[in-house]
Enzyme design. Structure first.
Site, PDB file in Angstrom:
ATOM      1  N   ASP A 169       1.173   2.419  20.387  1.00  0.00           N
ATOM      2  CA  ASP A 169       0.638   3.663  19.835  1.00  0.00           C
ATOM      3  C   ASP A 169       0.857   3.712  18.322  1.00  0.00           C
ATOM      4  O   ASP A 169       0.822   2.671  17.657  1.00  0.00           O
ATOM      5  CB  ASP A 169       1.315   4.850  20.539  1.00  0.00           C
ATOM      6  N   HIS A 201       0.943  11.067  17.544  1.00  0.00           N
ATOM      7  CA  HIS A 201       0.421  10.716  18.861  1.00  0.00           C
ATOM      8  C   HIS A 201       1.432   9.938  19.693  1.00  0.00           C
ATOM      9  O   HIS A 201       1.684  10.263  20.858  1.00  0.00           O
ATOM     10  CB  HIS A 201      -0.865   9.909  18.672  1.00  0.00           C
ATOM     11  N   SER A 357      -4.993  10.920  26.902  1.00  0.00           N
ATOM     12  CA  SER A 357      -3.767  10.405  26.279  1.00  0.00           C
ATOM     13  C   SER A 357      -2.532  11.098  26.830  1.00  0.00           C
ATOM     14  O   SER A 357      -1.456  10.508  26.879  1.00  0.00           O
ATOM     15  CB  SER A 357      -3.795  10.618  24.765  1.00  0.00           C
TER      16      SER A 357
END
Length: 421
Positions: A169, A201, A357
């Site tokens: 990520d 994220h 996600s």
């Protein structure tokens, strides 16, 4: 996201609003990285054949540099840049001109030559209050209140202890209080950039997997494998990072105590699907997001990888959010809208996000959780256990997807009832 785009999958929100429709990212020539390619070699080659092929590529490249130095027209290229070996899959990336690409395509040792591509990250905005996702994990698919502070999440106290979750990520804020010292920095593929998560994220995803408050597997270890910076990446960096993860798991003897989470999605790209398949054959479990296009996930990578666990998003009242991809390749549905987790910018920072996600790490966390309480010796055993626990026929508008929602199986075991939020 449409053809050639690849990105992370948290969707933007405005405080107090439900999820807006994601705007498609238009595809154009700028999505291709000029002069950069990924070369996949054929299966079954000997080490000598691979070595001879790379020597040939290097000699051709040197000849090209010599002609360039002598004043010939053309573009100076880098040649072979990085090597990838995932189980029995051999690949390399490099910079080549059009003539060299033609030569490579005709090589008897080469399976395919694909242009490298940019991946794009979705923008994110903070939205307060989201507390339903964990309660859903142990509710057997029973709808839960969206904003209630009284939702219980029941789980076995082993809670992922001794298991390692690898998060490919944007990096992870390993000093966040949610991780209690269980998060470490692994690999950073981005040149001239720190391992710091500047986008948020990766920290959010890791918190859903293993945060002490927001995580499914509250005692699992998490490893930051950074392949994205703030905005974009390429297959070159993604594959470098995935390759590093596979090697690290193998070298550390963690195959049956490790899970990889890929909260990323893009147009179908066979070399990456091949890499995910080799990880499976090597004995390593990968969990992937279905994608946020509101379309059939069979056209997305890595969602289309047949032996990865592909996760779609479900809302608190068992409806499919319009953004979530679907289709026969989707294995399971997990909470993916208005999910609260840790965030960038501070060791106590939090944010509420939506997207597949967020759904994928719920299942990656479940894998880590199940690995800590049951001997699951292979990815096939892991997948079978996860799917055998699911609750059927609850998701409204699942299209032609297998209709199975996530469940942690706690009613089979002694449980712990923690306090949350």
């Amino acid at each position: 996201m449409q053809l050639l785009n690849f990105g992370l999958l948290l969707l933007p929100f405005v405080a107090g609003d439900l999820a807006p429709q994601p705007e498609p990212l238009l595809v154009g020539p700028s999505d291709i990285v000029p002069g950069q390619y990924l070369v996949t070699l054929k299966e079954g080659l000997t080490s000598a054949q691979i070595r001879d092929h790379k020597k040939w590529v290097s000699s051709v490249h040197r000849a090209n540099l010599d002609s360039f130095a002598a004043g010939a027209r053309g573009v100076e290229t880098e040649g072979i840049m990085k090597h990838f070996h995932i189980h029995d899959l051999n690949m390399y990336s490099g910079g080549f001109d059009e003539k060299r690409v033609e030569d490579l395509s005709r090589s008897p040792y080469v399976k395919s030559v694909h242009p490298d591509q940019h991946f794009y990250l979705a923008k994110t905005v903070t939205q307060r209050q989201a507390r339903w996702g964990l309660g859903y994990m142990s509710s057997k698919g029973k709808p839960v209140p969206l904003h209630s502070t009284l939702v219980d999440y029941s789980y076995d106290d082993k809670a992922g202890e001794g298991v390692w979750a690898y998060v490919l990520d944007t990096g992870i804020n390993v000093n966040h209080v949610e991780f209690e010292g269980r998060a470490i920095l692994g690999h950073n593929a981005i040149p001239n950039k720190s391992h710091t998560d500047e986008f948020g994220h990766g920290t959010c995803v890791a918190g859903i997997i293993a945060g002490k408050t927001y995580g499914v597997a509250k005692k699992a270890n998490v490893v930051s494998a950074k392949a994205f910076d703030t905005g974009s990446s390429t297959y070159n960096y993604i594959l470098e990072t995935y390759d590093w993860i596979i090697r690290n798991i193998t070298d550390s003897n963690r195959k049956n105590k490790a899970v990889i989470n890929l909260s990323i999605s893009g147009a179908k790209y066979q070399p990456f699907d091949d890499a995910a398949e080799r990880a499976f054959k090597a004995g390593i479990t990968t969990v992937v997001a279905a994608g946020n296009d509101g379309k059939d996930a069979k056209n997305n990578t890595p969602a289309s990888s047949p032996n990865a666990i592909t996760v779609g998003a479900v809302r608190w009242e068992n409806t499919r959010p319009s953004f979530s991809n679907y289709g026969k390749i989707v294995d399971i549905w997990a909470p993916g809208e208005l999910i609260k987790s840790c965030w960038k910018g501070g060791n106590n920072a939090t944010s509420t996000q939506s997207g597949t996600s967020a759904a994928s790490p719920h299942v990656a966390g479940l894998v880590a959780y199940l690995m800590s309480i049951k001997n699951l010796p292979s990815p096939s055993a892991v997948t079978a256990r996860v799917l055998n626990l699911t609750i059927p026929n609850l998701v409204k508008d699942a299209k032609d997807s297998p209709n199975r929602v996530v469940y942690n199986g706690i009613q089979e075991r002694k449980c712990k009832l923690p306090k949350y939020y």
